[in-house]
Enzyme design. Sequence first.
Site, mmCIF file in Angstrom:
data_model
loop_
_atom_site.group_PDB
_atom_site.id
_atom_site.type_symbol
_atom_site.label_atom_id
_atom_site.label_comp_id
_atom_site.label_asym_id
_atom_site.label_seq_id
_atom_site.Cartn_x
_atom_site.Cartn_y
_atom_site.Cartn_z
ATOM 1 N N ARG A 40 33.224 36.923 12.668
ATOM 2 C CA ARG A 40 32.149 36.128 12.039
ATOM 3 C C ARG A 40 31.789 34.903 12.897
ATOM 4 N NH1 ARG A 40 33.876 34.613 6.238
ATOM 5 N NH2 ARG A 40 35.951 34.633 7.179
ATOM 6 N N GLU A 41 31.797 35.092 14.206
ATOM 7 C CA GLU A 41 31.514 33.979 15.112
ATOM 8 C C GLU A 41 30.121 33.385 14.887
ATOM 9 O OE1 GLU A 41 34.312 36.776 17.402
ATOM 10 O OE2 GLU A 41 32.632 36.958 16.008
ATOM 11 N N LYS A 92 15.585 41.375 -1.579
ATOM 12 C CA LYS A 92 16.497 42.418 -1.117
ATOM 13 C C LYS A 92 15.786 43.334 -0.116
ATOM 14 C CE LYS A 92 20.355 41.696 -3.358
ATOM 15 N NZ LYS A 92 20.779 42.574 -4.452
ATOM 16 N N ASN A 111 22.308 45.383 0.062
ATOM 17 C CA ASN A 111 22.632 44.030 -0.376
ATOM 18 C C ASN A 111 22.312 43.008 0.709
ATOM 19 O OD1 ASN A 111 23.598 41.965 -2.032
ATOM 20 N ND2 ASN A 111 25.690 42.184 -1.314
ATOM 21 N N GLU A 150 34.694 28.890 -11.569
ATOM 22 C CA GLU A 150 35.101 30.059 -10.779
ATOM 23 C C GLU A 150 35.856 29.689 -9.497
ATOM 24 O OE1 GLU A 150 31.832 32.802 -10.261
ATOM 25 O OE2 GLU A 150 31.121 32.485 -12.294
ATOM 26 N N TRP A 206 27.967 46.990 -5.084
ATOM 27 C CA TRP A 206 28.424 46.089 -4.032
ATOM 28 C C TRP A 206 29.842 46.412 -3.580
ATOM 29 C CZ3 TRP A 206 26.237 40.666 -5.774
ATOM 30 C CH2 TRP A 206 24.837 40.706 -5.659
ATOM 31 N N HIS A 265 22.499 37.872 -15.621
ATOM 32 C CA HIS A 265 21.779 37.161 -14.557
ATOM 33 C C HIS A 265 21.370 38.141 -13.472
ATOM 34 C CE1 HIS A 265 20.627 34.242 -11.552
ATOM 35 N NE2 HIS A 265 21.460 34.812 -10.692
ATOM 36 N N CYS A 297 18.950 38.314 -9.565
ATOM 37 C CA CYS A 297 18.299 37.474 -8.561
ATOM 38 C C CYS A 297 17.903 38.257 -7.326
ATOM 39 C CB CYS A 297 19.213 36.320 -8.156
ATOM 40 S SG CYS A 297 20.822 36.817 -7.521
ATOM 41 N N HIS A 337 19.892 28.478 -2.588
ATOM 42 C CA HIS A 337 20.183 28.930 -1.233
ATOM 43 C C HIS A 337 19.604 27.982 -0.187
ATOM 44 C CE1 HIS A 337 21.002 32.733 -3.375
ATOM 45 N NE2 HIS A 337 21.903 32.867 -2.435
#
Length: 756
Positions: free
Chosen positions: A15-16, A114, A119, A481, A558, A639, A641, A692
């Site tokens: 994940r650089e 999307k 995803n 959470e 997912w 929910h 989105c 976001h």
Amino acid sequence: MTKTIVGFPRIGAERELKFATEHYWKGKIDAEELLAQAKVIKNDHWQVQKEAGIDLIPVGDFSFFDNFLDVATGFNIVADRYRQLNLSALDEYFAQARGYQKDGKTVKALPMKKWFNTNYHYIVPEFTPTTEVRLVSDRLVKEIEEAQEVGVNAKAVVIGPYTLLKLSRFLDGAQPADFVDDLVAAYVDLLTQVGQTGVEFVQIDEPALTFDVSETDQALFDQLYDQIVAQSGSTKVILQTYFGDIRDVYQDVIQKPFAGIGLDLLEGSENIKLIQEYGFPQDKILFAGVVNGKNVWRNDYTETLDLLNNLPIDGEVVLNTSCSLLHVPYSAKNESQLPKDVYRHLAFAVEKLGELSDLDHIRQGHADDLLTNNKVLFATTKHPVNVAVQDRISGLTEADYHRLPDRQEREKIQQEALNLPLFPTTTIGSFPQTAEVRANRRHYKHHEITKDQYDQFNQEKIAEAIKKQEELGLDVLVHGEYERNDMVEYFGEKLDGFVFTQNGWVQSYGSRAVKPPIIWGDVSRVAPITVAESVFANGLTDKLVKGMLTGPVTIFNWSFPREDIKREGVVTQIALALRDEVLDLEKNGIKIIQIDEPALREKLPLRQSDWNEKYLDWAVPAFRLVHSGVAADTQIHTHMCYSEFSNILTAIDDLDADVISFEASRADFTLIDDLVANHFQTQVGPGVYDIHSPRVPAPSEIKNLIEEVIEKIPSRKVWINPDCGLKTRSESESWASLKNMIEAIQSIREDAYELS
């Protein structure tokens, strides 16, 4: 040339890219350093493909945030509000993706939606009458030159004009037809630039051809490509499609002078029938999408070879992935903690490169042992079965899918029982996952702290969150959470039937990556999942605390489920597990329970003409099964989105939830008119600010949005909340935004709006 891929993951083996871009946003590195790190990442990816024997390596599939935004920006499709910020090209690009707030200037981000049935999320460009389309970037050419410097046989990759027009927004009277000529000129200029580098092939991605294509759409496609291909010169154009078939335009496409056509032969199995019925031109190359770019499972070489051998094609066939490998993790090489019987079935992006090489060797008759070993793998597969789960499903009746009394009666009961004010305020569930929160989880995972220490830290964070929400004046609180790594992975870890990777990260949007669990066996709940945290939070306040769950369809969509199982059966298993959790929450005094389903639409067929496949006929009942057993005075929320919900609103209403919160502000509240037109009955919480983006919306901005909602939806039906959970935001951004949200709704209430 025998092997290629549509695209490769860009986040890096570790994940650089995520960490580099986030460091840039935080001012820890400058633009020069970000570009230098990106160059290293790209080169590493090209070398991996080169070493795997990929003959034609995609260049142009890299992006700092989103390829769709890249192509729009490269063609000068940038709204004036971003130009007026007078930023560098890189910062203007990020402002479109993330919004901007600095030195008294504040601009919202572009909408995000999307990407087809994945995803992954793309940024939606805007066309207006003042948009001037022209090529203004040499980014693709520079990347090709970088690749050539390290000996890469590059294939240029760019999203095509038809998909660009079909997935963008058109405002103030602008229409797609207005931009055809300018787009043609821009793409021809791009092809000319690329041709001067010596690159032989340009892959133009047109996944929008897998939607239903009307006569008007086909005319638009023809207008674009009859000119673009005719003016492409010596550059050979590959028309690449994926995520489905191109039945509406196949005969048209094969008649155009494309050098090659890329077809998905897995999700687009209808493409095989089209080839069999109408043939495939001998003078064109078929880029055959036979290695799945969206799953993590080994390719069954026997099935793939049978597929290829039965295609009536006399010309050249190049082995290809079904779509970009962007949608799978980077490599399974370092997954040391998976059970062996699971691990041997896995193929992430790097392993899929090897599968293309294996298939090529087998086709050329050089590697019979590869085929033999693959046959043994599939012949010895064993999956765990839970008889109790199977029996429970067999015992379900129609009554288990219906909640009584009906929603209208429940609304009255809940209003009296819950005693909520007009325009109740809440959040979607998660609060910021700070470095300390992540460190606490990491220390516990690595056995560096005890379970009691881990729980004590989380309880302290929950107590802080409850106190802060009370101080702000929110009506329905959440516990935050803090114990959850991801909304799907967390639940998978608590359910039997799932297995988990250490580094199976997949890009969701921008720098955000998720680690989908793998569904390996029958799914069941072995113990309560969320009850302890919810009950603890509930005991800290006199206000209502909302229990938080991820819904069955989203958990399934997912995750990476096995390919040999029926999805409706697994979703029903997950629904039963969650039903037990919901009833436990209710039994322990939680009177509002939210069951999130942001991925409800994700596996719906792309073509509306295929909706008779009845996806919603089992997805919607699965959600109802989760909550149908609760009492009338328990309020069920859900929910959703960042997807297109307008044409499935009837199905969403049929979920029979009491309240649904939608992402709305980032999409400029375009959903509100659709709710009204569809006579939507569920109470709604259209998100009033975009989570976001790092920008903090002013109270006046939020108030204006709320007023827009209550002009169209009865006041007694409206909730006030952000677009989505606050996990990815900082605490300062979150609390400031929520404070402004509360200030806005208090002003609305003071203006004495009456129930309508």
